[in-house]
Design an enzyme around this catalytic site. Structure first.
Site, PDB file in Angstrom:
ATOM      1  CB  CYS A 102      -0.285  -1.885  -0.742  1.00  0.00           C
ATOM      2  SG  CYS A 102       0.319  -0.996  -0.855  1.00  0.00           S
ATOM      3  CB  SER A 136       7.009  -2.471  -5.681  1.00  0.00           C
ATOM      4  OG  SER A 136       5.077  -3.072  -5.160  1.00  0.00           O
TER       5      SER A 136
END
Length: 563
Positions: free
Chosen positions: A201, A477
């Site tokens: 990511c 997260s």
């Protein structure tokens, strides 16, 4: 540590491959292509977590091939091995997310077992998604054989209607769609564009946070982490890592020579300066334990408080990892750390040089705004703080990057598990001012300490990101932003006070005072805990591995390690 003049590069493999008694072992290895000359060289493990379930680790096999070329060129014999990976992003919001944190231990265990059993002289670990990174470094620390970690790199951003986007925008769009702010067609168009290739990511989420932290710590080669996954130079970096590990081996440099108290403090400061993931607290505590370095959760707060936030990175900022690479990469962050006085310059790295020497080599791209000058910080202190109080006697982590809020008082909205909270958010059941409480999601109670990105992103998408707070004994997260406190310890399943909370209880979160409290007396909390009946497990088919993990795992305040 032994000096290089005395260190035997075949200090372990001789026991596996030398002498008449090892003829059978050699026979097996000859049969799959290893020559007698190969087996007379140092054996170097090349461990990676290539898998077809995610983009994050999808380039690991390609990188492993180049690492092996580098090992051979430098006089070693590489042996490739594979371990597993769980995609946090793909499993987010599902029961499968329970496997994410346990996978860290499995990654560490599997690398340790293979490298130990097969007597590798040295080890290169190649990583991608979140838990593979600390898991690989934990294995290096346990084995303490010469080695290093190579990060596979970040994905490039996607493009949606002329703008750069990452997976963060997709998670937030789910909430926006539920609120009627975007159409189903717009959501579909965004999901088609947001993840355009291999790599982890793009924001300063957990993968890039830990990759930066371990380069700053010195266990990854200087300048390697931020080279993007699909940049041609990544193959050069991999080849050089293979060459470097042979040099590390000949010098007899072991991971525990590198993973010192000073190096860990450098890593913590990099998380604070970059606005990185709160998961950095869990993982650095775990690595410190495996390396035998005493480290308490309070040290994270001390270091963050004196470290300015300089990196304008998503989720709270504007830029992504590929932008940081173009701006100057981790060496530029090192330079700023040195300038701010938060870098232990003499900490040694796998290159054989000090981290201060690597900081001095930074090259800053003219006009870049990804890493601010020291005189223009985004905040005077780092991206997280450690709070305690009658809700979290053992502590919790609050993320400060990406918002200006330091205090929140409001009524509790209590949910036993992520699914119930998510349903309430999507149904419009959360009001401005609320404190969303998600419990029974801790390391043992979840089990597996799931990340709450689906909920936090949906709150942002609903337009509530600036007006609510959220606390949980689970994790966040690295893509989470907003006023959120995670890793509440003790967790509900261990009898922590979060289990005593009820709808309507007044909660106060005060960063300046480092407090998180509920307006209840100690006696009432104790009575509620005595009266509390844990919710019946609603987890049919829970995997044996997860149940086993739940019985062995410790507190988040100590890194959620298995014992």
């Amino acid at each position: 540590m032994q000096s290089s003049s005395l260190f035997d590069p075949r200090h372990r493999s001789r026991a596996l491959t030398e002498g008449p008694a090892r003829a059978a072992a050699r026979a097996y290895l000859h049969g799959i292509g290893y020559s007698a000359e190969d087996l007379a060289r140092p054996i170097v493990g090349v461990a990676h977590s290539w898998i077809e379930t995610m983009p994050c680790n999808f380039n690991n096999r390609v990188l492993a091939a180049k690492v092996k070329e580098g090992v051979r060129a430098a006089g070693g014999t590489p042996m490739e091995l594979n371990t597993i990976a769980i995609s946090d992003g793909i499993t987010m919001g599902t029961p499968g997310m329970r496997a994410s944190l346990p996978s860290r231990e499995l990654v560490a265990d599997s690398i340790e077992l293979v490298a130990g059993a097969h007597c590798f002289d040295a080890l290169v670990t190649i990583t991608g998604c979140d838990k593979t990174i600390p898991g690989a470094v934990m294995a290096l620390a346990r084995l303490d054989i010469p080695g290093l970690m190579l990060y596979g790199g970040s994905i490039r951003p996607g493009r949606f209607r002329g703008e750069e986007v990452t997976i963060q925008q997709v998670f937030e769009a789910v909430g926006a769609h539920a609120a009627g702010r975007i159409t189903a067609e717009e959501l579909h168009e965004l999901e088609e564009a947001a993840s355009p290739g291999a790599g982890a990511c793009g924001g300063q989420f957990t993968a890039n946070t830990m990759a930066m932290a371990f380069e700053v710590l010195g266990i990854s080669p200087a300048g390697s982490a931020m080279v993007p996954a699909e940049d041609g130079r990544k193959l050069e970096v991999a080849f050089q890592a293979g060459e470097l590990v042979m040099d590390v081996l000949r010098r007899g440099r072991r991971p525990r020579d590198v993973i010192t108290r000073e190096a860990l403090e450098n890593a913590i400061a990099s998380v604070a300066m970059s606005g990185g993931s709160t998961n950095g607290v869990l993982h650095l505590l775990a690595v410190a334990h495996e390396a035998g370095v005493p480290l308490a959760i309070e040290e994270f707060d001390r270091i963050s408080a004196r470290t300015p936030l300089l990196c304008d990175l998503q989720p709270g900022g504007r830029y992504v990892a590929t932008d940081l690479y173009e701006a100057g990469g981790v060496p530029l962050v090192l330079e700023r750390m040195a300038e701010a006085g938060v870098l232990h310059r003499d900490a040694i790295t796998v290159t054989g040089r000090t981290i201060g020497e690597h900081a001095a080599e930074a090259r800053e791209t003219a006009g870049q705004r990804v890493v601010r000058p020291l005189a223009e910080p985004l905040k005077l202190s780092g991206g997280f703080a450690i709070l305690r109080g009658n809700v979290a006697p053992e502590g919790c982590v609050v993320k400060l990057a990406g918002h200006e809020r330091r205090r929140h008082t409001g009524p509790a909205r209590v949910f036993d598990g992520e699914e119930a909270a998510m349903a309430a958010v999507l149904a419009g059941g959360i009001a401005a001012g609320d404190v969303v409480v998600i419990r029974n999601e801790g390391p043992a109670g979840g089990p597996g300490m799931r990340e709450m990105l689906a909920v936090t992103a949906a709150l942002v998408g609903e337009g509530l990101g600036e007006s609510v707070a959220l606390i949980t004994d689970g994790r966040f997260s690295g893509a989470t932003h907003g006023f959120m406190a995670a890793h509440i310890a003790p967790e509900a399943a261990s009898g922590g006070p979060i289990a005593a909370l009820r709808d309507g209880d007044e909660l106060q979160i005060d960063v300046d005072e480092r407090r998180i409290d509920v307006s209840l007396s100690a006696e009432e909390i104790a009575q509620r805990l005595r009266d509390h009946t844990p919710p019946a497990p609603d987890r049919p088919g829970l995997e044996v591995a997860i149940r086993k993990y739940a019985k062995l795992v410790g507190s988040a305040s100590q890194g959620a390690l298995t014992r």
